[in-house]
Design a protein around this motif. Structure first.
Motif, PDB file in Angstrom:
ATOM      1  N   TYR A  38      13.281  28.640  18.217  1.00 44.65           N
ATOM      2  CA  TYR A  38      13.565  30.079  18.281  1.00 44.65           C
ATOM      3  C   TYR A  38      13.268  30.630  19.678  1.00 44.65           C
ATOM      4  O   TYR A  38      14.019  31.472  20.189  1.00 44.65           O
ATOM      5  CB  TYR A  38      12.759  30.827  17.211  1.00 44.65           C
TER       6      TYR A  38
ATOM      7  N   LYS B 221      20.597  43.195  15.871  1.00 52.90           N
ATOM      8  CA  LYS B 221      19.307  42.499  15.905  1.00 52.90           C
ATOM      9  C   LYS B 221      19.254  41.501  14.747  1.00 52.90           C
ATOM     10  O   LYS B 221      19.807  41.768  13.680  1.00 52.90           O
ATOM     11  CB  LYS B 221      18.219  43.566  15.749  1.00 52.90           C
TER      12      LYS B 221
ATOM     13  N   GLY C 232      15.777  32.758  22.552  1.00 55.84           N
ATOM     14  CA  GLY C 232      15.531  34.158  22.913  1.00 55.84           C
ATOM     15  C   GLY C 232      14.856  34.998  21.838  1.00 55.84           C
ATOM     16  O   GLY C 232      14.834  36.223  21.941  1.00 55.84           O
ATOM     17  N   TYR C 233      14.318  34.355  20.812  1.00 54.09           N
ATOM     18  CA  TYR C 233      13.569  35.115  19.801  1.00 54.09           C
ATOM     19  C   TYR C 233      12.168  35.414  20.339  1.00 54.09           C
ATOM     20  O   TYR C 233      11.534  34.553  20.959  1.00 54.09           O
ATOM     21  CB  TYR C 233      13.466  34.328  18.489  1.00 54.09           C
TER      22      TYR C 233
ATOM     23  N   LYS D 284      15.463  38.751  17.625  1.00 50.89           N
ATOM     24  CA  LYS D 284      16.318  38.604  18.811  1.00 50.89           C
ATOM     25  C   LYS D 284      17.252  39.812  18.826  1.00 50.89           C
ATOM     26  O   LYS D 284      17.846  40.164  17.800  1.00 50.89           O
ATOM     27  CB  LYS D 284      17.123  37.311  18.689  1.00 50.89           C
TER      28      LYS D 284
END
Ligand SMILES: CC(C)(COP(=O)(O)OP(=O)(O)OC[C@H]1O[C@@H](n2cnc3c(N)ncnc32)[C@H](O)[C@@H]1OP(=O)(O)O)[C@@H](O)C(=O)NCCC(=O)NCCS
Length: 163
Positions: free
Chosen positions: A132, A116, A136-137, A161
């Motif tokens: 971000y 992570k 995929g954050y 993420k």
């Protein structure tokens, strides 16, 4: 316009000046603390070594960095890395440099065994929040009025993420 070729790599001791040069021109009050712009002698210290910097180069010139650190020193938290600073010089923005830095940082974090990555972003920093989100954050939380920047309170948004 042809897109420039962007190379990423881990910094060495020799990159100190180049990192400071990026730092000096990349932050303003919409993205970072005024205290970050105070002159520093070195980008490195006891906690932050060259190995913590992922650099992006265009035509052999360093144009951006991502600072990838353990999120905390706690062993039970060692699977989580934090990005503590991501910056691209103004003249190299909009070319995909930050995207390459985020991809390279994720690769490096995975290589180190992380599962992570987390980071904080000013609620007012729209370009970074879009960046971000594109990578995929997701939002994990918000600290209200966390920072006082140039007389205005700013919320800090915690993003993460899963690798
Ligand atoms: C935020 C920052 C790192 C983006 O760097 P960059 O190299 O220009 O970003 P990229 O070219 O890789 O852009 C990737 C995506 O980010 C988003 N983005 C980047 N700049 C943007 C802008 N000015 N407005 C809106 N979205 C933006 C877009 O989603 C973009 O994807 P797209 O080109 O397909 O639309 C750069 O503007 C910067 O250094 N800002 C100051 C420091 C900072 O805010 N750091 C982050 C602190 S948490």
């Amino acid at each position: 316009m042809t897109q420039p070729s962007i190379n990423t790599r881990i910094a060495t001791e020799a990159d100190d000046e180049a990192i400071l040069a990026v730092e000096a021109v990349s932050w303003d009050s919409s993205s970072g603390f005024p205290s970050m712009r105070e002159p520093k002698e070195s980008a490195f210290n006891e906690r932050t070594t060259p190995a913590n910097y992922v650099l992006a180069e265009v035509d052999g010139k360093v144009v951006g960095y991502s600072r990838l650190m353990p999120k905390t020193p706690v062993a039970e938290n060692s699977h989580v890395k934090g990005i503590y600073g991501l910056a691209v010089v103004p003249e190299a923005r909009g070319l995909g440099v930050a995207s390459k830095l985020l991809e390279a940082s994720a690769d490096e974090a995975r290589r180190q065994g992380a599962r992570k990555i987390s980071l904080g972003v000013f609620s007012t920093n729209e370009p970074a929040r879009r960046l971000y989100a594109k990578h995929g954050y997701f939002e994990e939380g918000r600290s209200k009025d966390e920072f006082l920047v140039d007389g205005a309170y700013v919320d800090n948004i915690m993003l993460a993420k899963v690798l």
